[in-house]
Motif scaffolding. Structure first.
Motif, PDB file in Angstrom:
ATOM      1  N   PRO B  49       0.822  -1.104   0.066  1.00 42.30           N
ATOM      2  CA  PRO B  49       0.103   0.073   0.189  1.00 42.30           C
ATOM      3  C   PRO B  49       0.908   1.114   0.053  1.00 42.30           C
ATOM      4  O   PRO B  49       2.144   1.411  -0.245  1.00 42.30           O
ATOM      5  N   GLN B  92      -2.729  -3.621   3.382  1.00 38.02           N
ATOM      6  CA  GLN B  92      -3.170  -1.969   3.482  1.00 38.02           C
ATOM      7  C   GLN B  92      -3.506  -1.634   5.193  1.00 38.02           C
ATOM      8  O   GLN B  92      -3.751  -2.230   5.744  1.00 38.02           O
ATOM      9  N   ASP B  96      -5.201   3.922   4.242  1.00 37.82           N
ATOM     10  CA  ASP B  96      -4.999   3.778   2.889  1.00 37.82           C
ATOM     11  C   ASP B  96      -6.557   2.822   2.565  1.00 37.82           C
ATOM     12  O   ASP B  96      -7.170   3.402   1.576  1.00 37.82           O
TER      13      ASP B  96
END
Lengths: 68, 249
Positions: B49, B92, B96
């Motif tokens: 991410p 993630q 994000d």
């Protein structure tokens, strides 16, 4: 007889292993630091180690190896 | 004596750049161990991410792709559809996934894309300096909520597991914490199940891991673990929110 070995150059001295250990085997060293400047974890009471791997489970830098 | 715990081969020897006590390292290890145990060496593809874990491609011993902010599930959709025989995992953080990438994660879940998402929720923006995240608790102090998050100004924390479990697409949604050895072991089981679901073609899995950010929370790593265990789990209860295997039994 169980034992742990700590890769001291990877250790950042966060103390999560100290908290996780049920036998209080590990302490953060007051005088030994690594190249990155962190005071590292030191297994001072290795004779008490039961090989439960809790320290290794909590180590965020994956620097502990456990033998049993 | 036999070695009962050593570093998995699915992690490289590069030192993590994370702050001392950051649970990203534990999450990385759990994913890498689960991949190794499922025999995914050489066929895993990770999607990194934007956030502290942006350098995840240095740490996993598999193919990695670093993608635009929040777009990891969209990129994973493409990777998985082009390479359906690979095991695709998405990593993630809460800024994000729950902020800029809200649309992507909801639609990937709704489509039931056959991917596994690992969602790190530490209730704060780590890399950018501790700003308020969508998951920040009410009353939690951050650099953009210095008097504590006020629901009348900033709204309430987003509960991603509850939100996505209302959809028909996902096969497995669970929330775990990285606060102590017992919960870490449960988290590994959940991650293994999420990856296994993908290998068996069951569809979308998401595992939320309650994590710490000692640096930006302004507390010690040990106090941060206690904060996760005592405060965060009140707002984000642990457990399995959706499991199609359990529903079929």
């Amino acid at each position: 007889m169980s034992s742990i070995s700590i890769d001291k150059e990877k250790c950042k001295g966060c103390g999560l292993c100290v908290k996780a250990c049920p036998k209080k085997v590990i302490e953060i060293s007051a005088d030994e630091s690594n190249k990155s400047g962190y005071f590292v974890a030191d297994p001072v009471r290795m004779q008490d180690c039961i090989g439960c791997t809790f320290c290794a489970l909590m180590c965020p830098d994956v620097c502990i190896t456990v033998e049993k | 004596m036999a070695v009962v715990f050593e570093k998995t081969k699915m992690l490289t020897d590069v030192n993590f750049h994370y702050c001392p006590g950051c649970t990203h390292g534990i999450a990385h290890r759990l994913i890498a161990e689960a991949l190794e145990e499922l025999g995914c060496e050489g066929k895993a593809i990770g999607i990194a991410p934007v956030g502290c874990a942006v350098f995840a491609y240095k740490y996993f011993n598999c193919d990695m792709q670093q993608v635009a902010h929040g777009r990891a599930p969209a990129a994973a959709t493409g990777v998985k559809r082009v390479c359906p025989d690979k095991v695709v995992f998405v990593y993630q953080g809460d800024g994000d996934l729950a902020s800029i990438g809200t649309a992507e994660i909801i639609h990937a879940a709704a489509r039931g894309e056959n991917i596994t998402v690992i969602f790190i929720n530490n209730a704060i923006y780590g890399m950018t300096g501790g700003q308020m995240a969508p998951t920040t608790l009410i009353g939690q102090k951050t650099t953009t909520s210095p008097h504590g998050r006020d629901a009348s100004v900033s709204g309430n924390p987003i509960k991603v597991c509850e939100l996505l479990s209302t959809l028909d697409g996902p096969s497995y949604i669970a929330r775990c914490a990285l606060s102590d050895p017992a919960n870490v072991m449960k988290a590994k089981k959940a991650i293994t199940k999420g990856l296994k679901n993908q290998i068996e073609g069951k569809g979308f899995s998401l595992i939320e891991l309650l994590s710490t950010c000692p640096t930006n929370m302004g507390i010690t790593p040990i106090a941060a673990l206690d904060y996760v265990k005592n405060e965060m789990t009140k707002i984000f209860p642990l457990g399995v929110y959706k499991d199609i295997d359990a529903a079929q039994k």
